[in-house]
Structures are given as C-alpha cells and as structure tokens.
Scaffold this active site. Structure first.
Site, short mmCIF file in Angstrom:
data_model
loop_
_atom_site.label_atom_id
_atom_site.label_comp_id
_atom_site.label_asym_id
_atom_site.label_seq_id
_atom_site.Cartn_x
_atom_site.Cartn_y
_atom_site.Cartn_z
N ARG A 126 7.71 2.01 0.82
CA ARG A 126 8.19 3.40 0.80
C ARG A 126 8.51 3.88 -0.63
NH1 ARG A 126 12.01 0.10 2.91
NH2 ARG A 126 14.07 -0.01 1.93
N TYR A 127 8.52 2.92 -1.59
CA TYR A 127 8.88 3.28 -2.97
C TYR A 127 7.66 3.36 -3.91
CZ TYR A 127 13.60 2.04 -1.46
OH TYR A 127 14.78 1.97 -0.80
N ILE A 128 6.54 2.87 -3.48
CA ILE A 128 5.37 2.83 -4.37
C ILE A 128 4.27 3.74 -3.83
CG2 ILE A 128 5.84 0.56 -5.32
CD1 ILE A 128 3.93 -0.67 -3.35
#
Length: 876
Positions: A126-128
């Site tokens: 979800r962060y990349i």
C-alpha cells in the site's frame, strides 16, 4: 496378509458394483497427485519459452497494462486487479511483483522496493507504486497479435502468452521448484543478448554467459550453456585498502551483505580466518570493510575468505521451460534461438496486420475520393428506399473501381453514406491524393519489410539496443579462477602436541611437548625411531607409533622439504645414508624408510624446509683393527631421491654416535617462477610468463599505474591488482626510469632511482590531483621518443629521442627528477633500449633434485620402490 488384501479388494469391487458413487482411495490419490504436480509445473513454478513469464508474472503484466494511464499505481491496487486473473492470495502476487520490479527492466518503481544488495525487504504494497516502463510498453504488448483465453471464472479475458519481442527469460532469469523438477535460469546481460540475437539472425555463432545484478567476479568455464551438470563459480570483489584493511565492493549472486558478513563472522569464530572487526557501509553500492589484526597477510586472508566464507559460491543452473504444456530441458543458446525466431514471427504478424490495415485505409481513401470527386452522392437524391440508395451508389462506383485492390462490398457503401456533408463540402482533392500517395509509400515499405524480414528484425534489435542499452553494460567480470588450497590459507588456530615415548600426537595433549601451530584441516607427518613414517589428519589424540623422532605439518607436492637420514639396517647390519622428499602418500598408511626389519634403527634424522644439507661427524665403536673411528660426512654430496631408496652405505661397523658439525645451506636449484596473467597468480608449474630463477632472498619488483613501487618475496599466495604495469625479478643494482607528469608544474619530468628500502612501499609521483605516471622502464639504458603537439599556424617540432642514462643520473626515489621538455607533448614512446651487457653472477655448485618417480618404483604412489635397485657405494 495377502489373502486379506484380496478379500478386501473383492469386497470393494462388490461395493462398487452395487454403489457406483464409490471410488478406490488409491485411484483418487494417483489422479489427484498427478493433477497437482502438473498444475504446479505448468501454472506456478516454470516459465513459458514464448514470453519468459510464469502465469503470475504474466497476469501482473496484463493487469498493469489494463491500469496503464502513464501515472503510477499503488502496488496494492495492481495486486487487487491481478486477482481477477490469478486465483491466489495477495501476498504471493505482491512478492512476485516486487521481484519483477527489483530486476529494473519491465516496471518503473517508486518508493521502497527493497534492496537486493543488503537483503532488505520492500515496504508494504500500500506504500509503494509502479507503472510499466517504456521498454515494457515497446516490447511486451501487441493486442492485435495476442491470443486470448477466458480467466479462471470466465468473466475476463487474459493472454495465453504475451507477445514479447525480446529474450526476456534470459535477461531476467528464472527460478522455481515444482513437483518432481525445478528450474534455474541465470540472468544474462541485456546488450549481449541483443548482440547474440543479431548474430543468430545473421547465421553467425555466438556464446552468452550470465551477468548478475550484484556484479562480482564469475568463472564460466563449466557453464555448459546453463544445462544440468553445469556450474558457475561466483566471487565477491575484494581488494586491499591498506595492509590491515580489506574492502568488499561487489558480492556474489544469491547472497547479500548481511548473509555475507554472517558467513565471515562464523569462519572467524571457527578459527578458519582471523579478523579484527567488520564495518558495513553499504548504501547505493556495496562497501564492506574487513579490518585485520596486525601481522595477518591480506593476500592470504582474501584467499581464506574465498575458501571458507560465502565470498565464493557455486551456482548450478538448470534450464527447464514450458513448451506446448510440457516441461523441456534446453540450454540458453537454444532458448535464445527460439526466442529470436519467435520474435521474428511476432514482427511478421505485426507487419501483416499493419499491411492489411494500410491497404484497408488506402481502399477506403480511394473509394471516398471516387465518391466525392465524381459526385456520386447526388445519385441518391431521388432514391426513397435504403436498398435503392445502396444500389445507386454501387452503380455510380462501378466505372471507377478498376484500379482498386479489392471488390467493393456493401459495408464499404454503408461507410460512404456515413460521410458528413461538411466533409464533402470541404473535400480537398490534392490532400486526398497526398494521403493516398503516403499510404502507397507505407504499403510499399511494409511489403519491403515482409520481403526482408530478417533484416527488419536485425534493425529492430539494433533500435532496442540504441534506446535502452545505455547503462546496461556488463556488471559481472568474467575471469578464470585459481583453485585455492584450503590447507595453505587456513589460520593455524590450534596447537599440536606430541608424547614421543608413548607415540601419541594430538591437540588435547597439553601436558606433553608442544610441536607447532596447526589447523583442524591439516595433515601431520610423523617419523619414528624404527624408520617408519605416517601421515594422518589432525585430531585430539592419535597413536602413530612409539619413539617419535619428528612431527610436522605435511604439505602435498612439496619438493622443497628434504629429509636427511642415517639408519642401521637391522641388528648388527650396516648403516646407510639417504636424502629424500615426501610429496604424496596415502593417509594413515605406515611407510618403511629403514629397510623394514624389526630391529632397524634411525641413527640420525633432520627435516629441512629448503633442502638444507648439513655436515655431520660419524663416530664408530672401537672394534678389532678399525683404524679410522671418526670422519665427516656432507649431505650435500648426496642426490635427493625417493623415500623408498635404500641410500648409500656409510659403514658396515657399529656406529657409536653421530654429531652435527655444521648447519647446512640450501642445496636446491633456484626456483623457476612464472606469472599466469589469466588468474593473476604466481606459479611453479610453467604457466604464463617466466619471471626468473629465485633463491631464498630474491624479491619481486612491482610498480602500478598509481606510481606505487614495492618489492615483495615471491609468495605463490600473493594477489596482484589489475593496474600493475611492472612485475619482474628485482635486481637491486639496476636503476628504474620513470617519466611522470608533475601536476603542480604542468610539465613532464624524468627520474632515475634505485630502491634503497626493500621493505617499504613508496610512491614515485607527487600527490597533486593532476599528476600521473606516463611510463616506466626497467632497462639498463632506456631510450624514449617525444612527439610534440603542432602549434597553430606552424609546423610541429620534429620528434626528439632521449637517452635517459645520459639525460639524468641516478638520484633518490623521492626526487622530482629533471624536466623532460617545456614544449607541449603529444605522445611519449618507448624505443628499443641501447645495448648493455649485464655482469654475470658466478653461480654456486648446484645439486640435482631427483623426483620420486625417477627412483625405482612409483615413488609417490603406495607401493615402495625396490630397495635393491638403489646405489650402495661405500663412503667409509
């Protein structure tokens, strides 16, 4: 038991007849396992030859294409989209996507995608973010020639194989473990694959070798085209920062800095190597500093790191791919050929579709021109029915359709009726003709490409290299590795003790006599008073035979260590003298060196690591009419033979004692030493360039491109840097001539000097950033030629020859020297030196070393030579 089984089987058969729903459990397992194995092989672990993708990778790439709008997408979003096609959990899809992203070819990444150098994992999906790379958009997709199939739930269509026009499988590599088989295809260099594809298309031979993203040094001697049985040796790149520090800048494929450091620390704990501390400064590039204790050899430690840690590893490739839903074992050469041929077929398919589309555009453009130019649209004004309109247009077109490439269809006429009045009113005949002409040119070009498909494919690959090849140069350096003998580089981490009377040796006998430091992988050679010899492995306590007279660490193929011995051949027998080497033995076998009689006795024994020959005094017992009871013997008068030789007769009378009169000097010929440029190592086996004959105190002269000058002993374990420009036997009386550029003064200078301190490394150029070494000569009377730069508007100054011996006298090594010229220099060339005759050294008398194989029998084998064949000349 068998009867019960038969009854049970019969019972089951009866049940099956009565109830068709029952199935044998054994049959179910057999079918299910085969189905599961096939599924794992085909749908999970092994890539397809057509596009180089496993199913999960193919579905990720398809999902990325569907989501592609030029912007980055959250990986979690891509994973969710991929689950429409891949019936598995999100974690496995995310892991597969991270692996693709880390290969830096198909996906542009943003955020923390992990680090293959340090082993750090990627951030949560979800962060990349990710998007398709330009290369992927150019090479991987072509919807018009893609074969489609329904997804697992029938709601969507997914590609059977993506039309990849590049040997992607070999560029990325692949690894997978299935049921009953596995695959391991190593990654290869992007540009080299393109070059190999072009060579294949031209019918030329080619070879391709792996290239790893972690760089390192690789030995591909046994690569075997990546098939079963092949092997690639991979090493870290280790260099010497200073005498107490090593630096690791590249690591082997399959390791990371964490695992590498752990293996070094474990080897240190086991005593295989000795290090002070390790620093990991890795960021964008690898930098591991290994600090050594004082007195530890950096060269030996580098070899030990390769021998005992993950700094060297061996990778066994296994080329397995899927073709026609079957596993196929092939080599990388055949993979590349198949991929290249497949690319040609894809390019052909794209050209054929392009040609069809162009011809269709030409057809309608021509039809539109005829329709408007001849005002055929007016023919439909009186028509009241649709059929009448179609018929009127068809009738109006017929006189003008002779030059069309195909017949006019009803669909063509329907398209003409859809032309707007605005377009008809603004129709430009000249522009319409230009469009048709350009379509003609493009059709002709496409047909030319189809007629010369191979040339078109070659141009395609060249364009790929031009657009995407920059920055993808080879990372792994290909070399041939030297084999490292672990016993020569292991740190002596334990102490060896001996109990001579009882006949025990070992590392646990701390109350007994200390012999030497050793390692737990060493072999130990032992000699006893009875004339027996044995070689055995180091252990805590081993019985080797009573009355031990010598214990030492055994070195295989050691022609330098010479044993001098006098023994009595049985009770009342004569005494013999012999000199011998021990180069090869069978471990734990007892060898008889003194005739083998029960009462044999060794009267004198010495072990000499460099072939020393001492002078001894023999004293006899008073007996009868013996006149000479005392005389000297020089071991230098004896030839060195095999251990099985009986030796020369000393005396047939009883010996009272033997005394050492004078310590010996080496009687061996100087060692011939060669330098093998392939592995950058010294050797005594005749490989490479002969450096000369070396005695015990002779040194090597080394000069590198940075101006460092040093002399070192000719140790076979020494490692040499790639920037070395001089390597030769050092003659302390011969001057060294250096031409260097002095950065501060911006002039070339010549200096001539002798090395006064042989134990010190010195730099012969200044520390200025612009200073550099131009050339070095170790000739007695060197001659150089200067080429000058041509001044603007003038003729160049003629070349000037300089006799360095006359130009400058020998000065100190720190002197700047004499200015060579004030003119601007284009080149400085070394010419043939002036004649000089070196003073000849008077060589001492040399004793011949006779190999064991030349002494009766097979010397180095297990069987002892026949003692009757040896010399028995009396020395009394």
């Amino acid at each position: 038991m068998e009867e019960n089984e038969e009854l049970n089987d019969e019972g089951l058969e009866n049940q099956e007849n009565s109830q068709d729903s029952l199935t044998r459990v054994t049959g179910m397992y057999k079918d299910w396992f085969l189905d599961y194995a096939s599924y794992v092989i085909l749908e999970r672990a092994v890539p397809a030859i057509e596009d180089g993708f496993k199913p999960v990778q193919r579905r990720i790439m398809h999902a990325l294409k569907e989501l592609d709008d030029g912007r980055y997408n959250k990986v979690a979003n891509v994973v969710g989209h991929t689950m429409q096609y891949h019936p598995h959990g999100d974690a496995s899809i995310a892991d597969a996507m991270v692996q693709i992203g880390q290969k830096d070819l198909l996906i542009d990444t943003q955020g923390n995608w992990g680090n293959i150098l340090t082993g750090d994992s990627a951030a949560a999906s979800r962060y990349i973010e990710a998007r398709l790379s330009k290369f992927a958009l150019d090479v991987v997709y072509s919807p018009k020639i893609t074969e489609w199939q329904l997804s697992y739930d029938g709601r969507k269509k997914e590609p059977v194989n993506l039309p990849v026009k590049f040997p992607l499988l070999l560029a990325q590599g692949a690894e997978g473990i299935a049921v009953g088989l596995s695959t391991k295809i190593l990654p290869h260099n992007f540009n080299e694959l393109i070059d190999a594809s072009i060579k294949h298309l031209r019918g030329q031979r080619f070879k391709i070798f792996p290239d790893f993203p972690t760089a390192g040094i690789i030995d591909v001697t046994n690569y075997n085209e990546g098939m079963r049985g092949g092997k690639v040796r991979v090493r870290a790149k280790i260099s010497t920062l200073d005498k107490n520090t090593l630096v690791i800048n590249e690591i082997p494929y399959g390791t990371n800095t964490s695992s590498l450091i752990d293996s070094i620390l474990k080897a240190n704990d086991k005593g295989k190597i000795k290090i002070k501390k390790i620093e990991d400064n890795t960021a964008a590039e690898v930098e591991i500093l290994v600090h050594l204790p004082s007195g530890i050899s950096p060269d030996k430690t580098i070899d030990a790191l390769y021998a005992f840690t993950a700094c060297e590893s061996s990778i066994s490739p296994l080329g397995c791919i899927i073709e026609d839903n079957k596993p196929l074992f092939i080599g990388v050469k055949e993979m590349l050929e198949r991929s290249t041929d497949y690319t040609v077929e894809l390019l052909k398919g794209e050209l054929e579709i392009q040609l069809s589309e162009l011809e269709e555009q030409w057809h309608f453009a021509s039809l539109e021109r005829i329709f408007i130019e001849n005002r055929i649209y007016r023919d439909i004004e009186e028509e009241e029915t649709w059929e009448g309109v179609i018929a009127a247009i068809d009738k109006g077109l017929k006189p003008h359709t002779k030059n069309l490439k195909r017949a006019v269809t009803e669909d063509d006429i329907v398209r003409l009726t859809e032309i707007r009045i605005k377009r008809i009113s603004k129709f430009d005949l000249e522009k319409a003709q230009q469009l048709i002409d350009s379509l003609d040119d493009r059709i002709a070009q496409t047909k030319h490409h189809l007629a010369h498909l191979v040339d078109y494919a070659i141009d395609y690959f060249k364009e790929l290299k031009k657009k995407y090849g920059k920055g993808r140069e080879r990372k792994s350096e290909i070399k041939i590795f030297d084999d490292i003998e672990a016993t020569k580089v292991v740190i002596r981490n334990t102490k060896l003790y001996v109990n001579r009377e009882e006949g025990f040796i070992g590392t646990s006998l701390r109350r007994d006599e200390y012999v030497t430091d050793c390692s737990d992988i060493d072999d130990i050679i032992v000699f006893t008073r009875k004339g027996e010899m044995m070689v055995t492995k180091v252990d805590s306590k081993t019985f080797v035979g009573k009355n031990i007279i010598h214990v030492g660490v055994f070195k295989k193929k050691d022609n330098r260590t010479t044993y001098n011995m006098i023994y009595k051949d049985g009770r009342g027998g004569p005494s013999y003298i012999k000199r011998f080497n021990v180069t090869g033995v069978t471990r734990d076998k007892i060898y008889q060196l003194a005739g083998g009689k029960p009462s044999a006795d060794v009267l004198y024994f010495s072990a000499n690591p460099n072939g020393e020959a001492e002078i001894i005094t023999v004293l006899l017992r008073q007996s009868g009419s013996i006149k000479k009871l005392k005389w000297d013997l020089d071991f230098a008068d004896l030839m060195i033979k095999g251990r099985a030789s009986k030796g020369n007769l000393v005396t047939k009378y009883a010996v009272k004692r033997i005394e050492l009169k004078e310590k010996g000097v080496s009687t061996l010929k100087p060692r011939k030493i060669w330098f093998d440029d392939v592995v950058s190592r010294l050797n005594v086996d005749g490989r490479g360039e002969l450096l000369g004959d070396f005695k015990g105190d002779d040194l090597l002269l080394i000069i590198d491109q940075k101006g460092k000058v040093k002399t070192i002993p000719p140790d076979l374990l020494t490692r040499f840097n790639d920037d070395m420009i001089v390597l030769e036997k050092w003659n302390p009386k011969k001057p060294i001539s250096v031409v260097h550029y002095e950065g501060e003064k911006e002039r070339y200078y010549i200096k001539r000097f002798l090395i006064e301190n042989s134990n010190k490394e010195e730099v012969v150029i200044s520390e200025h950033s612009k200073s550099f070494l131009e050339l070095v000569s170790t000739d007695w009377r060197p001659l150089i030629e200067i080429e000058f730069i041509k001044p603007r508007g003038k003729d160049a100054k003629p070349n000037q020859q300089v006799d360095i011996e006359s130009f400058i006298s020998v000065k100190g090594i720190k002197a700047i020297g004499n200015q060579l010229t004030a003119e601007k220099v284009k080149n400085i060339n070394v010419l043939e030196p002036l004649p000089y005759e070196e003073p000849k050294e008077t060589a001492p008398e040399e004793i011949e070393v006779v190999d064991e194989e030349s002494v009766g029998g097979n010397g180095s084998g297990d069987a002892d030579a026949n003692p009757d064949g040896s010399e028995q000349t009396s020395l009394f």
